[in-house]
Design a protein around this motif. Structure first.
Motif, PDB file in Angstrom:
ATOM      1  N   ALA A  30      20.654  47.112 -47.835  1.00 17.14           N
ATOM      2  CA  ALA A  30      19.334  46.483 -47.745  1.00 17.14           C
ATOM      3  C   ALA A  30      18.524  46.800 -49.002  1.00 17.14           C
ATOM      4  N   PRO A  31      17.691  45.852 -49.424  1.00 13.78           N
ATOM      5  CA  PRO A  31      16.891  46.068 -50.633  1.00 13.78           C
ATOM      6  C   PRO A  31      16.108  47.391 -50.619  1.00 13.78           C
ATOM      7  N   LYS A  32      15.632  47.779 -49.445  1.00 20.58           N
ATOM      8  CA  LYS A  32      14.871  49.021 -49.304  1.00 20.58           C
ATOM      9  C   LYS A  32      15.670  50.235 -49.778  1.00 20.58           C
ATOM     10  N   TYR A  33      17.008  50.185 -49.642  1.00 23.66           N
ATOM     11  CA  TYR A  33      17.861  51.320 -49.989  1.00 23.66           C
ATOM     12  C   TYR A  33      18.709  51.088 -51.238  1.00 23.66           C
ATOM     13  N   ALA A  34      18.675  49.902 -51.805  1.00 20.95           N
ATOM     14  CA  ALA A  34      19.554  49.570 -52.930  1.00 20.95           C
ATOM     15  C   ALA A  34      19.391  50.526 -54.111  1.00 20.95           C
ATOM     16  N   ALA A  35      18.169  50.854 -54.440  1.00 23.89           N
ATOM     17  CA  ALA A  35      17.930  51.716 -55.603  1.00 23.89           C
ATOM     18  C   ALA A  35      18.422  53.143 -55.387  1.00 23.89           C
ATOM     19  N   VAL A  36      18.526  53.564 -54.147  1.00 19.68           N
ATOM     20  CA  VAL A  36      18.928  54.947 -53.864  1.00 19.68           C
ATOM     21  C   VAL A  36      20.298  55.032 -53.176  1.00 19.68           C
ATOM     22  N   TRP A  37      21.004  53.906 -53.082  1.00 21.47           N
ATOM     23  CA  TRP A  37      22.257  53.891 -52.351  1.00 21.47           C
ATOM     24  C   TRP A  37      23.239  54.942 -52.859  1.00 21.47           C
ATOM     25  N   ASP A  38      23.341  55.089 -54.165  1.00 11.08           N
ATOM     26  CA  ASP A  38      24.266  56.096 -54.702  1.00 11.08           C
ATOM     27  C   ASP A  38      23.926  57.489 -54.190  1.00 11.08           C
ATOM     28  N   ASP A  39      22.658  57.738 -53.947  1.00 11.24           N
ATOM     29  CA  ASP A  39      22.227  59.048 -53.452  1.00 11.24           C
ATOM     30  C   ASP A  39      22.396  59.202 -51.944  1.00 11.24           C
ATOM     31  N   VAL A  40      22.308  58.108 -51.182  1.00 14.99           N
ATOM     32  CA  VAL A  40      22.358  58.207 -49.717  1.00 14.99           C
ATOM     33  C   VAL A  40      23.665  57.710 -49.108  1.00 14.99           C
ATOM     34  N   ALA A  41      24.547  57.151 -49.911  1.00 13.88           N
ATOM     35  CA  ALA A  41      25.796  56.597 -49.375  1.00 13.88           C
ATOM     36  C   ALA A  41      26.603  57.656 -48.624  1.00 13.88           C
ATOM     37  N   GLU A  42      26.736  58.826 -49.199  1.00 18.65           N
ATOM     38  CA  GLU A  42      27.500  59.884 -48.541  1.00 18.65           C
ATOM     39  C   GLU A  42      26.809  60.337 -47.254  1.00 18.65           C
ATOM     40  N   LEU A  43      25.485  60.407 -47.264  1.00 21.05           N
ATOM     41  CA  LEU A  43      24.734  60.751 -46.056  1.00 21.05           C
ATOM     42  C   LEU A  43      24.985  59.708 -44.967  1.00 21.05           C
ATOM     43  N   TRP A  44      24.942  58.435 -45.328  1.00 18.64           N
ATOM     44  CA  TRP A  44      25.213  57.369 -44.365  1.00 18.64           C
ATOM     45  C   TRP A  44      26.613  57.515 -43.780  1.00 18.64           C
ATOM     46  N   PHE A  45      27.597  57.728 -44.656  1.00 22.96           N
ATOM     47  CA  PHE A  45      28.976  57.856 -44.211  1.00 22.96           C
ATOM     48  C   PHE A  45      29.132  59.046 -43.255  1.00 22.96           C
ATOM     49  N   LEU A  46      28.613  60.195 -43.618  1.00 19.17           N
ATOM     50  CA  LEU A  46      28.720  61.392 -42.774  1.00 19.17           C
ATOM     51  C   LEU A  46      27.950  61.235 -41.466  1.00 19.17           C
ATOM     52  N   ALA A  47      26.772  60.639 -41.539  1.00 22.41           N
ATOM     53  CA  ALA A  47      25.969  60.429 -40.327  1.00 22.41           C
ATOM     54  C   ALA A  47      26.679  59.476 -39.370  1.00 22.41           C
ATOM     55  N   THR A  48      27.313  58.464 -39.914  1.00 26.07           N
ATOM     56  CA  THR A  48      28.048  57.509 -39.089  1.00 26.07           C
ATOM     57  C   THR A  48      29.217  58.191 -38.385  1.00 26.07           C
ATOM     58  N   GLN A  49      29.958  58.993 -39.129  1.00 21.69           N
ATOM     59  CA  GLN A  49      31.074  59.739 -38.542  1.00 21.69           C
ATOM     60  C   GLN A  49      30.587  60.698 -37.460  1.00 21.69           C
ATOM     61  N   ALA A  50      29.535  61.436 -37.759  1.00 16.69           N
ATOM     62  CA  ALA A  50      29.007  62.415 -36.805  1.00 16.69           C
ATOM     63  C   ALA A  50      28.501  61.725 -35.543  1.00 16.69           C
ATOM     64  N   PHE A  51      27.800  60.630 -35.707  1.00 11.64           N
ATOM     65  CA  PHE A  51      27.269  59.916 -34.554  1.00 11.64           C
ATOM     66  C   PHE A  51      28.397  59.424 -33.655  1.00 11.64           C
ATOM     67  N   GLY A  52      29.417  58.853 -34.245  1.00  9.05           N
ATOM     68  CA  GLY A  52      30.551  58.379 -33.466  1.00  9.05           C
ATOM     69  C   GLY A  52      31.227  59.491 -32.681  1.00  9.05           C
ATOM     70  N   SER A  53      31.297  60.657 -33.267  1.00  7.20           N
ATOM     71  CA  SER A  53      31.908  61.803 -32.582  1.00  7.20           C
ATOM     72  C   SER A  53      31.018  62.347 -31.475  1.00  7.20           C
ATOM     73  N   CYS A  54      29.735  62.266 -31.662  1.00  7.70           N
ATOM     74  CA  CYS A  54      28.780  62.857 -30.706  1.00  7.70           C
ATOM     75  C   CYS A  54      28.599  62.038 -29.430  1.00  7.70           C
ATOM     76  N   ILE A  55      28.846  60.760 -29.485  1.00  6.38           N
ATOM     77  CA  ILE A  55      28.524  59.898 -28.334  1.00  6.38           C
ATOM     78  C   ILE A  55      29.282  60.306 -27.075  1.00  6.38           C
ATOM     79  N   SER A  56      30.512  60.765 -27.213  1.00  7.66           N
ATOM     80  CA  SER A  56      31.264  61.156 -26.017  1.00  7.66           C
ATOM     81  C   SER A  56      30.929  62.577 -25.572  1.00  7.66           C
ATOM     82  N   ILE A  57      30.365  63.363 -26.447  1.00 10.92           N
ATOM     83  CA  ILE A  57      30.040  64.757 -26.123  1.00 10.92           C
ATOM     84  C   ILE A  57      28.649  64.889 -25.504  1.00 10.92           C
TER      85      ILE A  57
END
Length: 136
Positions: A30-57
């Motif tokens: 999204a345009p709101k995050y385009a300028a900082v994507w390189d900085d937040v991409a890893e956070l997004w990836f890790l948060a997505t993985q963590a969230f998926g793991s947490c839903i069953s727990i």
């Protein structure tokens, strides 16, 4: 914890958007995050993985998932961009997340199915998601 994950869902719902160009659709940052994507991409990836793991727990996470518009929107957006030039890593992360979520609770699985999840699994060739949606 519920408030934290509600905010995570808000972040997830804003990070990518569908862009239409020349008759094709692409999932993009999204345009709101385009300028900082390189900085937040890893956070997004890790948060997505963590969230998926947490839903069953943590069953208390089901309410924010089921009451927000994030999940139906995600399924529809990934489905409409599966055959496009969307970064395959982004689609793969979302497909894995949808697989994890569909295993987490029958109501979540139903939301994914109702919004075209099985068709998405088949059109994207995601056996993991198709298996999660087809069983039980």
């Amino acid at each position: 914890m519920k408030i934290f994950f509600t905010n995570v869902l808000a972040y997830f719902s804003q990070i990518h958007t569908v862009m239409e160009s020349g008759g094709s659709r692409k999932l993009v940052v999204a345009p709101k995050y385009a300028a900082v994507w390189d900085d937040v991409a890893e956070l997004w990836f890790l948060a997505t993985q963590a969230f998926g793991s947490c839903i069953s727990i943590y069953p208390e996470l089901l309410e924010p998932v089921l009451t927000s518009e994030w999940l139906p929107k995600l399924v529809k957006e990934v489905a409409m961009t599966t055959d496009s030039k969307t970064d395959s890593e982004i689609n793969d992360v979302y497909l894995t997340l949808l697989s994890q979520l569909s295993r987490g609770h029958p109501e979540v699985k139903e939301v994914i199915l109702t919004n075209g999840g099985l068709q998405l699994a088949r059109s994207s060739g995601c056996a993991e998601l198709e298996g999660a949606l087809s069983c039980g």
